[in-house]
Design a protein around this motif. Structure first.
Motif, PDB file in Angstrom:
ATOM      1  N   ASP B  51      17.877  10.705   2.189  1.00  0.00           N
ATOM      2  CA  ASP B  51      16.807   9.519   2.025  1.00  0.00           C
ATOM      3  C   ASP B  51      17.431   8.148   1.385  1.00  0.00           C
ATOM      4  N   ASN B  52      18.310   8.413   0.739  1.00  0.00           N
ATOM      5  CA  ASN B  52      19.040   7.272   0.190  1.00  0.00           C
ATOM      6  C   ASN B  52      19.755   6.432   0.781  1.00  0.00           C
ATOM      7  N   PHE B  53      20.264   6.973   2.044  1.00  0.00           N
ATOM      8  CA  PHE B  53      21.236   6.391   3.012  1.00  0.00           C
ATOM      9  C   PHE B  53      20.444   5.141   3.761  1.00  0.00           C
ATOM     10  N   LYS B  54      20.893   4.209   3.579  1.00  0.00           N
ATOM     11  CA  LYS B  54      20.019   3.070   4.100  1.00  0.00           C
ATOM     12  C   LYS B  54      21.047   2.336   5.272  1.00  0.00           C
ATOM     13  N   GLY B  55      22.012   2.693   5.587  1.00  0.00           N
ATOM     14  CA  GLY B  55      23.088   2.224   6.330  1.00  0.00           C
ATOM     15  C   GLY B  55      23.615   1.045   5.630  1.00  0.00           C
ATOM     16  N   GLU B  56      23.690   1.069   4.445  1.00  0.00           N
ATOM     17  CA  GLU B  56      24.437  -0.111   3.952  1.00  0.00           C
ATOM     18  C   GLU B  56      25.793  -0.271   4.067  1.00  0.00           C
ATOM     19  N   SER B  57      26.176   0.978   3.995  1.00  0.00           N
ATOM     20  CA  SER B  57      27.695   1.226   4.312  1.00  0.00           C
ATOM     21  C   SER B  57      27.833   1.955   5.389  1.00  0.00           C
ATOM     22  N   LYS B  58      28.975   2.204   6.162  1.00  0.00           N
ATOM     23  CA  LYS B  58      28.999   2.828   7.332  1.00  0.00           C
ATOM     24  C   LYS B  58      28.994   4.362   7.221  1.00  0.00           C
ATOM     25  N   SER B  59      28.186   5.120   8.006  1.00  0.00           N
ATOM     26  CA  SER B  59      27.820   6.612   7.736  1.00  0.00           C
ATOM     27  C   SER B  59      28.963   7.320   7.314  1.00  0.00           C
ATOM     28  N   GLY B  60      29.956   6.972   7.970  1.00  0.00           N
ATOM     29  CA  GLY B  60      31.607   7.628   7.882  1.00  0.00           C
ATOM     30  C   GLY B  60      32.020   7.431   6.198  1.00  0.00           C
ATOM     31  N   THR B  61      31.774   6.478   5.771  1.00  0.00           N
ATOM     32  CA  THR B  61      32.240   6.021   4.498  1.00  0.00           C
ATOM     33  C   THR B  61      31.270   6.894   3.654  1.00  0.00           C
ATOM     34  N   TRP B  62      30.399   6.846   3.819  1.00  0.00           N
ATOM     35  CA  TRP B  62      29.156   7.345   2.872  1.00  0.00           C
ATOM     36  C   TRP B  62      29.547   8.948   2.770  1.00  0.00           C
ATOM     37  N   VAL B  63      29.893   9.626   3.943  1.00  0.00           N
ATOM     38  CA  VAL B  63      30.171  11.066   4.019  1.00  0.00           C
ATOM     39  C   VAL B  63      31.846  11.410   3.389  1.00  0.00           C
ATOM     40  N   TYR B  64      32.632  10.568   3.609  1.00  0.00           N
ATOM     41  CA  TYR B  64      33.808  10.522   2.847  1.00  0.00           C
ATOM     42  C   TYR B  64      33.643  10.630   1.273  1.00  0.00           C
ATOM     43  N   LYS B  65      32.868   9.634   1.005  1.00  0.00           N
ATOM     44  CA  LYS B  65      32.675   9.460  -0.518  1.00  0.00           C
ATOM     45  C   LYS B  65      31.875  10.972  -1.175  1.00  0.00           C
ATOM     46  N   LEU B  66      30.775  11.067  -0.555  1.00  0.00           N
ATOM     47  CA  LEU B  66      30.155  12.303  -1.109  1.00  0.00           C
ATOM     48  C   LEU B  66      31.122  13.541  -0.971  1.00  0.00           C
ATOM     49  N   THR B  67      31.769  13.927   0.157  1.00  0.00           N
ATOM     50  CA  THR B  67      32.485  14.838   0.361  1.00  0.00           C
ATOM     51  C   THR B  67      33.586  15.049  -0.604  1.00  0.00           C
ATOM     52  N   LEU B  68      34.266  13.989  -1.136  1.00  0.00           N
ATOM     53  CA  LEU B  68      35.528  13.933  -1.865  1.00  0.00           C
ATOM     54  C   LEU B  68      35.005  14.134  -3.347  1.00  0.00           C
ATOM     55  N   ASN B  69      33.852  13.258  -3.552  1.00  0.00           N
ATOM     56  CA  ASN B  69      33.124  13.379  -4.808  1.00  0.00           C
ATOM     57  C   ASN B  69      32.726  14.995  -5.197  1.00  0.00           C
ATOM     58  N   VAL B  70      32.012  15.682  -4.395  1.00  0.00           N
ATOM     59  CA  VAL B  70      31.683  16.960  -4.292  1.00  0.00           C
ATOM     60  C   VAL B  70      33.086  17.889  -4.694  1.00  0.00           C
TER      61      VAL B  70
END
Lengths: 188, 168
Positions: B51-70
């Motif tokens: 729900d928080n993903f509002k397309g401010e950054s590329k979805s790929g970048t978003w997924v990379y950040k989340l995956t690496l953080n986890v």
């Protein structure tokens, strides 16, 4: 051995169907931040319940005990609110460095809160045992009595267990996150 | 976001990015169980954050950040299961099969074993580099300066090459 980049590109990017995604999601999460958050929220609710109960039965409880409970509830609530505010700032969508820094702050706040809560509750229990004692000896005398010594020893044993728990599950992880952050800034 | 719409959006998102999620998670997992735990945790967090993903950054970048953080947060952590997304029905079917990433004889497994010998942040940087992310993107995901990333990539590539040559 093939070139590293070539090899990496050969790894299949497998897509999943809806059932497979559901199957993966159906397993329970092990999210630590979520469990810390839930634990703190449950503690907060418990403190408020204790506060309300004591407020209504203060007539039948010793005055000193009422004050002790109020102070304990106030301090523990404050610690939990501080940690919960730090958890709110923890965003998985932040860059790795910011996320790890915030995660470190959350863990530090949680461990500090945990350790202070143990001391506060410990002091509360010791004081309560002393106040409820009909002998009403002076404090120094009571500490040296059988009851005083056994209460303090019991408190110390419980504290050692809780400290070990904090070390095993959280302090070690704080060191591990600190190490990762140090390595991040290390260019050599 | 209505639940059905959220589910749709989530499944599309996962379908598009499950490949890279699995590739990154493998870099932080020594066993298939660790791997499944990491992938599952990433999905769970994605479900919560979608729900928080509002397309401010590329979805790929978003997924990379989340995956690496986890993955980085859960390194060396005792895993205690606490929750599952309430909206997702429990499906008793066997979970995803990660064998192709853990096949002992495969060169891919050898590559991952070498990557695992790097420190956790270097692993993230080299995997992003191998994913053909440019220095700016890697810097944005990791949170370091572009110059810093350049120096690190040079050093990590050299180190990884040495490990691969030495061991295999």
């Amino acid at each position: 051995m093939k070139d590293i980049e070539e090899l990496w590109n050969e790894i299949p990017k497998k897509s999943l169907n809806e059932n497979e995604i559901n199957a993966t999601l159906s397993r329970k999460s092990f999210s630590e931040v979520d469990s810390i958050k839930r634990l703190l929220e449950i503690e907060l609710y418990s403190y408020w319940i204790i506060f309300i109960v004591i407020f209504y039965i203060q007539e039948i409880v010793a005055k000193e005990i009422t004050y002790l409970i109020y102070v304990t509830v106030f301090l523990c609530t404050l610690l939990n609110i501080i940690t919960l505010r730090k958890i709110k700032k923890l965003q998985l969508l932040d860059d790795v460095k910011s996320f790890l820094k915030n995660a470190l702050r959350v863990l530090n706040a949680f461990v500090t809160g945990f350790l202070l809560t143990i001391q506060i509750v410990g002091v509360f229990v010791i004081a309560a045992v002393k106040i409820l004692n009909p002998d009403s000896k002076p404090w120094t005398e009571w500490f040296l009595s059988d009851q005083g010594i056994s209460t303090i020893i019991l408190f110390l044993i419980i504290e050692v267990f809780l400290l070990y728990y904090a070390y095993k599950f959280y302090v070690k992880r704080i060191y591990s996150l600190k190490k990762i952050l140090r390595e991040m800034d290390n260019l050599i | 976001m209505a639940l059905q719409r959220k589910k749709e959006c989530f499944f599309n998102f996962i379908n598009e990015h499950s490949g890279i999620i699995r590739k990154l998670c493998r870099g932080y997992s020594n066993t298939t169980e660790d791997f499944e735990d990491n992938v599952q945790e990433v999905y769970y967090q994605l479900w919560k954050s979608i729900d928080n993903f509002k397309g401010e950054s590329k979805s790929g970048t978003w997924v990379y950040k989340l995956t690496l953080n986890v993955c980085l947060y859960n390194l060396n952590k005792r895993k205690k299961r606490v929750d599952r997304p309430a909206e997702i029905e429990v499906n008793p079917k066997k979970p995803i099969e990660p064998s192709e990433l853990f096949d002992l004889d495969s060169p891919v497994n050898t590559l991952y074993k070498s990557i695992t010998l790097l420190n956790p942040v270097d692993r993230a940087i080299i995997m992003l580099y191998l994913e053909k992310k440019n220095h700016n993107e890697i810097a944005e995901i990791v949170g370091l300066s572009v110059a810093n990333i350049g120096v690190k990539i040079y050093r990590i590539k050299k180190q990884l090459k040495e490990i691969v040559d030495e061991r295999y």
